[in-house]
Design an enzyme around this catalytic site. Structure first.
Site, mmCIF file in Angstrom:
data_model
loop_
_atom_site.group_PDB
_atom_site.id
_atom_site.type_symbol
_atom_site.label_atom_id
_atom_site.label_comp_id
_atom_site.label_asym_id
_atom_site.label_seq_id
_atom_site.Cartn_x
_atom_site.Cartn_y
_atom_site.Cartn_z
ATOM 1 N N PRO A 167 36.798 38.663 35.718
ATOM 2 C CA PRO A 167 37.629 38.602 34.504
ATOM 3 C C PRO A 167 38.063 39.979 34.039
ATOM 4 C CG PRO A 167 35.881 37.012 34.346
ATOM 5 C CD PRO A 167 35.641 37.771 35.629
ATOM 6 N N CYS A 168 39.383 40.095 33.794
ATOM 7 C CA CYS A 168 39.978 41.412 33.558
ATOM 8 C C CYS A 168 40.234 41.712 32.091
ATOM 9 C CB CYS A 168 41.295 41.524 34.326
ATOM 10 S SG CYS A 168 42.536 40.296 33.831
ATOM 11 N N GLN A 169 39.997 40.766 31.166
ATOM 12 C CA GLN A 169 40.330 40.993 29.767
ATOM 13 C C GLN A 169 39.696 42.258 29.184
ATOM 14 O OE1 GLN A 169 39.357 38.124 31.063
ATOM 15 N NE2 GLN A 169 40.561 36.414 30.313
#
Length: 393
Positions: free
Chosen positions: A80-82
């Site tokens: 996950p890149c958030q």
């Protein structure tokens, strides 16, 4: 060759590695809509998904990979890149959504011959530089885990000392290459920059580099100024170079045809699709190709011109951003891309379904890895693994 796919999202990386010759033994994806997308395509025996496992596991933190030790060629995924996204809240290592530690754990337990991980370009920004180095060193030395009393920065210092020590017993080690790639340079009709981490287990003795770019903006400009781009698409002279005089001047100054293929444009990608706003009846028969009202242009958010590679599709923290993910027509009007159009810009096949309402489907596509880019990188990795195997025999 066998693979394990983590953080599979909408399946772009899964499709790409499958086309490169890898067969996922396990696929893990936490987000419910993405799970529905993966399962819908698997159950429908969609051409790229029919070899996927029947069960899509939900939470990587609950997964034990030790039974696969030494039996898997590739571990891949997009943690996950958030925490690192320009559109996110930039909490990085303080963000519970940071799943890089789980990616490293999977590598530690599986000991694959290689891994491919990808993330947003924002991860490479100066403010995250120390944590970026920390991620890379963990991937290189996955068995050197943090102690109970170590925070990430203390663990980083220990990894750095291990990395530079000539006396260290290194244990499991990977030779890592990390690079920011622009998807448009690899045949994707979208200017999408992602950082890829590719590692090969040290004992494989593999020499590798990222594949060379096959497409360029200069080649597109040449095709538009000196080739038959506009004629091919039956674009009237009045519409050519609409609101792009600076680009036209740059194109006309080119004196030699570039060796690369032209960037693919929005017009190239959508050429065979009916306009869902102007021809709704014709568009209604296509999955995910329905007009979505409400698009508007404002400074800094003006949509993607037809005759350029699209701007990067965005997932958005609170849904689809108001001035993004939209088409900018030559007459100045704008409209949102449909789900099907967005899937094409991400090079998903038309037979591939994206589940969920429009905003959720667009979020999946905004987070996805372009299939063509994933395939190009994965094919290069597969070739290196096969070559190393044949050399040993």
């Amino acid at each position: 060759m066998k693979a394990i796919e983590l953080f599979a999202g909408a399946g772009g990386l899964s499709i790409g590695i499958g086309r490169a010759g890898f067969k996922p033994e396990r696929i893990v994806e936490w987000e419910p809509n993405c799970q529905r997308t993966l399962l819908a395509n698997r159950h429908a025996s969609q051409a790229d998904a029919k070899r996927w496992p029947l069960e899509i596991e939900r939470d990587v933190r609950d997964a034990d990979f030790t039974a696969h030790e030494g039996k898997i060629e590739l571990v891949s995924g997009g943690p996950p890149c958030q925490p690192f996204s320009v559109g996110g809240r930039h909490r990085a290592q303080a963000d519970r959504r940071d799943m890089f530690p789980e990616a490293v754990r999977a590598v530690r337990e599986v000991k694959p011959r290689a891994f491919i991980f990808e993330n947003v370009r924002g991860l490479t920004r100066a403010r995250f530089s120390s944590y970026y180095e920390y991620i890379k060193l963990q991937m290189q030395y996955p068995e050197l885990v943090a102690m109970d009393d170590e925070d990430w920065s203390t663990h980083l210092r220990r990894l750095e000392r291990h990395h530079t020590s000539s006396r260290a017993e290194r244990g499991l080690e990977y030779r890592l290459v990390a690079e920011v790639l622009n998807a448009a340079d690899y045949g994707v009709p979208q200017k999408r920059h992602r950082v890829f981490f590719v590692g090969f287990r040290k004992d494989q003795g593999i020499e590798w580099s990222f594949p060379e770019a096959s497409h360029s903006q200069e080649a597109l400009l040449w095709d538009q100024a000196h080739g038959d781009y506009f004629e091919r698409h039956n674009v009237s002279k009045a519409e050519r170079w609409s609101n792009a005089e600076r680009t036209r001047s740059r194109a006309e100054r080119l004196t030699e045809k570039p060796a690369e293929l032209p960037w693919l444009t929005v017009r190239d990608a959508l050429a065979t699709l009916p306009d869902p706003e102007r021809n709704p009846a014709e568009a209604s028969g296509l999955s995910g190709h329905r007009f979505q009202p409400g698009a508007r242009s404002y400074p800094g958010h003006t949509g993607s011109p037809l005759d350029d590679a699209a701007k990067a599709l965005k997932a958005g923290v609170h849904g689809v951003p108001g001035g993004e993910n939209m088409l900018a027509r030559p007459d100045g009007s704008v409209r949102y891309f449909t789900v099907r159009e967005s899937a094409r810009l991400q090079t998903f096949p038309d037979t591939y379904r994206i589940e969920g309402v429009w905003s959720e489907a667009m979020r999946q596509l905004g987070n996805a890895v372009p299939v063509t880019l994933a395939e190009r990188v994965a094919r290069s990795v597969a070739l290196a693994l096969r070559s190393a195997e044949s050399t040993k025999q």
